[in-house]
Design an enzyme around this catalytic site. Structure first.
Site, PDB file in Angstrom:
ATOM      1  N   ASP A   1     -11.633   6.197   0.074  1.00  0.00           N
ATOM      2  CA  ASP A   1     -10.368   5.807  -0.555  1.00  0.00           C
ATOM      3  C   ASP A   1     -10.701   4.997  -1.805  1.00  0.00           C
ATOM      4  OD1 ASP A   1      -7.990   4.747  -1.370  1.00  0.00           O
ATOM      5  OD2 ASP A   1      -7.315   4.142   0.630  1.00  0.00           O
TER       6      ASP A   1
ATOM      7  N   LYS B   1      -3.290   4.857  -8.161  1.00  0.00           N
ATOM      8  CA  LYS B   1      -3.133   3.673  -9.030  1.00  0.00           C
ATOM      9  C   LYS B   1      -3.417   3.891 -10.519  1.00  0.00           C
ATOM     10  CE  LYS B   1      -2.811  -0.008  -5.771  1.00  0.00           C
ATOM     11  NZ  LYS B   1      -3.140   0.261  -4.373  1.00  0.00           N
TER      12      LYS B   1
ATOM     13  N   PHE C   1      -6.806  -1.013   3.943  1.00  0.00           N
ATOM     14  CA  PHE C   1      -5.451  -0.703   3.504  1.00  0.00           C
ATOM     15  C   PHE C   1      -5.461   0.705   2.937  1.00  0.00           C
ATOM     16  CE2 PHE C   1      -1.911  -0.254   0.646  1.00  0.00           C
ATOM     17  CZ  PHE C   1      -0.874  -0.788   1.376  1.00  0.00           C
TER      18      PHE C   1
HETATM   19  C1  LIG Z   1      -2.585   0.907  -3.175  1.00  0.00           C
HETATM   20  C2  LIG Z   1      -3.487   1.548  -2.198  1.00  0.00           C
HETATM   21  C3  LIG Z   1      -3.050   2.589  -1.364  1.00  0.00           C
HETATM   22  C4  LIG Z   1      -1.615   3.053  -1.327  1.00  0.00           C
HETATM   23  O1  LIG Z   1      -1.174   3.558  -2.548  1.00  0.00           O
HETATM   24  P1  LIG Z   1       0.408   3.732  -2.810  1.00  0.00           P
HETATM   25  O2  LIG Z   1       0.472   4.371  -4.163  1.00  0.00           O
HETATM   26  O3  LIG Z   1       1.014   2.354  -2.779  1.00  0.00           O
HETATM   27  O4  LIG Z   1       0.946   4.595  -1.753  1.00  0.00           O
HETATM   28  C5  LIG Z   1      -3.970   3.167  -0.521  1.00  0.00           C
HETATM   29  N1  LIG Z   1      -5.259   2.774  -0.504  1.00  0.00           N
HETATM   30  C6  LIG Z   1      -5.713   1.784  -1.301  1.00  0.00           C
HETATM   31  C7  LIG Z   1      -7.150   1.407  -1.253  1.00  0.00           C
HETATM   32  C8  LIG Z   1      -4.844   1.133  -2.167  1.00  0.00           C
HETATM   33  O5  LIG Z   1      -5.293   0.134  -2.925  1.00  0.00           O
END
Ligand SMILES: *Cc1c(COP(=O)(O)O)cnc(C)c1O
Length: 393
Positions: A220, A249, A135
């Site tokens: 990420d 986050k 994700f």
């Molecule tokens: C939440 C998340 C995203 C996306 O972040 P947003 O602030 O919702 O755009 C991307 N990568 C990971 C691993 C995430 O947990």
């Protein structure tokens, strides 16, 4: 006063329905506790999906935001501010980035990923590799790297030339990465896939293969970074240095922020003046909040707290729980014979906020300030919660 029920009814008439119907209308929070508009309290074991790292209303964060709001909230990127420079320097130090490294500030995780995609295009290559279960966000670029078909398919065609490989499969990774690969995108722990950690060996292989083929390794750490796993960044467990890292986050404790960290002068230099930008990114308010979060994590030893409190979930020995996974305060509880959505609803009725991250697993990503006693309160309540969920119609 307007009740939660009435407000939820009005929500349905006022919002685009992409989130379905929300569970509650929350009014306020204090520490690890939130209160809904009807006055019911809940232990917040999700912290806005790994965002409220300091919980709610932490004085250090409240004071930093209030003070910065008085001074300047936004100035544009024609100018800069001391909080932005200090936060960038601090992130480079904490990530042990070599000389020549840099930070680009955005406003969300997906935007940090977009910046990384653009960075990868500057290698002169276009092929990207990501993992099944990944994700990386919902914007069209980030969505192209997000594996779940239900998220992707309504919006195709997305950017082409993305190859997905099964996580942990070394042979598949070797086969996917070659001299035409621009970048490999990896979450050290796949959060949305149900808190699935990649082994240190696999991450080291990812580093080795991308280095050998001149491809970028983009980690990420939007969910796993900034102390969530009991380490500043989860990849530090595997002792590797990426080419780029995305954060968002928890970084500013709830104030919107995103960041791309580029490691070393060669990578940082890929994006030249004028090749990327943002209106809000790097604003002094978000950066002051970020500094307060990093200071507080250090001062209150929240990395140690995340490791110690999180370890209470290592072995639960509760009927209906078949396994637990994760690190620090990013955890999943795998259920057997009990649907996770029913368990989530039963937990909520019992006063605990958790998340059904998959059909069979609950995710916990509580504030890093969570105490032993607070988590023990949930663990003690879990057998009854699961018993209720198991017999729910
Ligand atoms: C939440 C998340 C995203 C996306 O972040 P947003 O602030 O919702 O755009 C991307 N990568 C990971 C691993 C995430 O947990």
């Amino acid at each position: 006063m307007t009740t939660g029920g009435e407000l939820l009814h009005r929500y349905a008439g006022a919002m685009v329905q992409v989130f379905g119907q929300p569970q509650l209308v929350l009014a306020s929070g204090h520490g690890c506790w939130v209160t809904d508009v009807d006055g019911k309290r809940y232990l917040d074991l999700l912290s806005g999906i790994a965002v409220n790292a300091l919980g709610h209303g932490h004085p250090a964060l409240v004071q930093a935001v209030a003070k910065q709001a008085e001074q300047a909230i936004h100035i544009s990127n024609f100018f800069t501010s001391e909080p932005a420079i200090l936060l960038a320097e601090r992130l480079l130090t904490l990530s042990m980035a070599p000389a020549g490294s840099g930070v680009f500030f955005a406003n969300s995780g997906a935007e940090a990923i977009e910046a990384a995609i653009k960075l990868s295009r500057r290698t002169g290559r276009t092929r990207l590799v990501a993992l099944e279960g990944s994700f990386h966000g919902r914007t069209t670029g980030a969505l192209a790297l997000t594996h779940k078909a239900a998220y992707r398919e309504p919006f195709q065609p997305l950017i082409p030339e993305v190859t997905f490989v099964p996580p942990g499969d070394e042979a598949a990774l070797r086969a996917a990465i070659d001299d035409t690969t621009a970048a490999l995108f990896v979450e050290p722990i796949q959060g949305e896939a149900g808190v699935r950690e990649l082994s240190a060996d696999y991450l080291r292989l990812a580093r080795e293969l991308t280095s050998r083929h001149g491809s970028l390794l983009v980690l990420d750490e939007i969910q796993t970074g900034v102390g969530r796993t009991g380490h500043w960044f989860a990849h530090q467990i595997a002792d590797i240095v990426p080419d780029a890292m995305t954060l968002a986050k928890g970084l500013a404790g709830g104030v919107p922020i995103g960041a791309l960290v580029t490691f070393g002068g060669d990578v940082t230099g890929l994006l030249a003046a004028g090749q990327h930008g943002t209106t809000f990114g790097g604003n002094p308010l978000a950066c002051a909040a970020g500094l307060a979060v990093l200071d507080t994590i250090e001062r209150e030893d929240l990395l140690g707290n995340a490791r110690r409190v999180g370890s209470l979930l290592d072995d639960l020995g509760v009927p209906g729980v078949s396994a637990t996974r994760g690190r620090g305060l990013l955890r999943a509880i795998e259920l057997s014979g009990i649907p996770a959505p029913a368990a989530m609803a039963a937990a909520r009725d019992a006063g605990f906020i958790v998340n059904a991250v998959t059909p069979t697993a609950l995710r916990l990503a509580p504030p890093l300030v969570l105490s032993d006693a607070e988590l023990e309160g949930f663990i003690d309540a879990l057998p009854a919660i699961l018993a209720t969920a198991g017999t729910a119609p």
